[in-house]
Scaffold this motif. Structure first.
Motif, short mmCIF file in Angstrom:
data_model
loop_
_atom_site.label_atom_id
_atom_site.label_comp_id
_atom_site.label_asym_id
_atom_site.label_seq_id
_atom_site.Cartn_x
_atom_site.Cartn_y
_atom_site.Cartn_z
N ARG A 119 1.06 6.17 -7.34
CA ARG A 119 0.01 7.11 -7.74
C ARG A 119 0.55 8.53 -7.80
O ARG A 119 0.24 9.29 -8.73
CB ARG A 119 -1.19 7.03 -6.79
CG ARG A 119 -2.02 5.78 -6.99
CD ARG A 119 -3.33 5.85 -6.22
NE ARG A 119 -3.13 5.96 -4.78
CZ ARG A 119 -2.98 4.93 -3.97
NH1 ARG A 119 -2.97 3.70 -4.42
NH2 ARG A 119 -2.82 5.13 -2.66
N GLU A 120 1.39 8.91 -6.83
CA GLU A 120 2.00 10.24 -6.84
C GLU A 120 2.85 10.45 -8.09
O GLU A 120 2.95 11.56 -8.60
CB GLU A 120 2.88 10.44 -5.61
CG GLU A 120 2.12 10.63 -4.33
CD GLU A 120 3.03 10.77 -3.13
OE1 GLU A 120 4.25 11.02 -3.31
OE2 GLU A 120 2.53 10.65 -2.00
N GLU A 151 0.83 -1.21 0.00
CA GLU A 151 0.00 0.00 0.00
C GLU A 151 0.86 1.26 0.00
O GLU A 151 0.54 2.24 -0.67
CB GLU A 151 -0.95 0.00 1.20
CG GLU A 151 -2.06 -1.03 1.12
CD GLU A 151 -1.60 -2.46 1.46
OE1 GLU A 151 -0.49 -2.63 2.03
OE2 GLU A 151 -2.34 -3.39 1.14
N TRP A 198 2.12 1.51 -3.58
CA TRP A 198 1.03 1.94 -4.48
C TRP A 198 0.77 3.44 -4.34
O TRP A 198 0.55 4.13 -5.32
CB TRP A 198 -0.25 1.15 -4.21
CG TRP A 198 -0.28 -0.23 -4.79
CD1 TRP A 198 -0.32 -1.40 -4.10
CD2 TRP A 198 -0.27 -0.59 -6.17
NE1 TRP A 198 -0.33 -2.46 -4.97
CE2 TRP A 198 -0.31 -2.00 -6.25
CE3 TRP A 198 -0.23 0.13 -7.36
CZ2 TRP A 198 -0.30 -2.69 -7.45
CZ3 TRP A 198 -0.22 -0.56 -8.56
CH2 TRP A 198 -0.27 -1.95 -8.60
N ALA A 199 0.82 3.95 -3.12
CA ALA A 199 0.60 5.38 -2.90
C ALA A 199 1.67 6.20 -3.60
O ALA A 199 1.37 7.21 -4.25
CB ALA A 199 0.58 5.69 -1.40
N ASN A 222 2.17 9.18 -10.93
CA ASN A 222 1.28 8.96 -12.07
C ASN A 222 1.58 7.63 -12.76
O ASN A 222 1.58 7.53 -13.98
CB ASN A 222 1.36 10.13 -13.06
CG ASN A 222 0.14 10.17 -13.94
OD1 ASN A 222 -0.93 9.72 -13.57
ND2 ASN A 222 0.31 10.70 -15.14
N CYS A 223 1.86 6.64 -11.97
CA CYS A 223 2.17 5.30 -12.45
C CYS A 223 1.09 4.37 -11.91
O CYS A 223 1.02 4.16 -10.70
CB CYS A 223 3.55 4.91 -11.95
SG CYS A 223 4.11 3.30 -12.50
N LEU A 224 0.25 3.83 -12.78
CA LEU A 224 -0.93 3.11 -12.32
C LEU A 224 -0.82 1.59 -12.42
O LEU A 224 -1.70 0.88 -11.95
CB LEU A 224 -2.14 3.59 -13.10
CG LEU A 224 -2.41 5.11 -13.00
CD1 LEU A 224 -3.62 5.48 -13.84
CD2 LEU A 224 -2.59 5.53 -11.55
N GLN A 225 0.24 1.09 -13.04
CA GLN A 225 0.41 -0.35 -13.17
C GLN A 225 1.80 -0.75 -12.71
O GLN A 225 2.79 -0.09 -13.02
CB GLN A 225 0.22 -0.79 -14.62
CG GLN A 225 -1.18 -0.57 -15.13
CD GLN A 225 -1.35 -1.09 -16.55
OE1 GLN A 225 -0.40 -1.56 -17.17
NE2 GLN A 225 -2.56 -1.00 -17.06
#
Length: 75
Positions: A46-47, A39, A42-43, A49-52
């Motif tokens: 996201r910061e 987690e 993943w956070a 801008n990487c979603l995979q």
């Protein structure tokens, strides 16, 4: 910034950066040793801008306690 949860983690982080994800693959032993969760990564993704996860060349726990996300270049 991630908080240190133990003296052992502090010692690890003082010495050298740790690879938490390499070429889109989790490094669970390193993550457990550094007490960093999926987690948390993943956070940071996201910061960035990487979603995979497949887009991540490396996720690095820096000696400062920050996690850096290095993305694969498509070009």
């Amino acid at each position: 910034r991630l908080r240190l949860k133990s003296r052992r983690a502090a010692h690890i982080m003082e010495n050298e950066p740790l690879i938490l994800v390499r070429d889109g693959v989790w490094c669970p032993q390193t993550m457990e040793r550094a007490r960093v969760s999926k987690e948390d990564i993943w956070a940071k993704m996201r910061e960035a801008n990487c979603l995979q996860l497949a887009e991540v060349q490396a996720a690095v726990l820096e000696t400062t306690g920050d996690v850096s996300i290095l993305q694969n270049c498509d070009g």
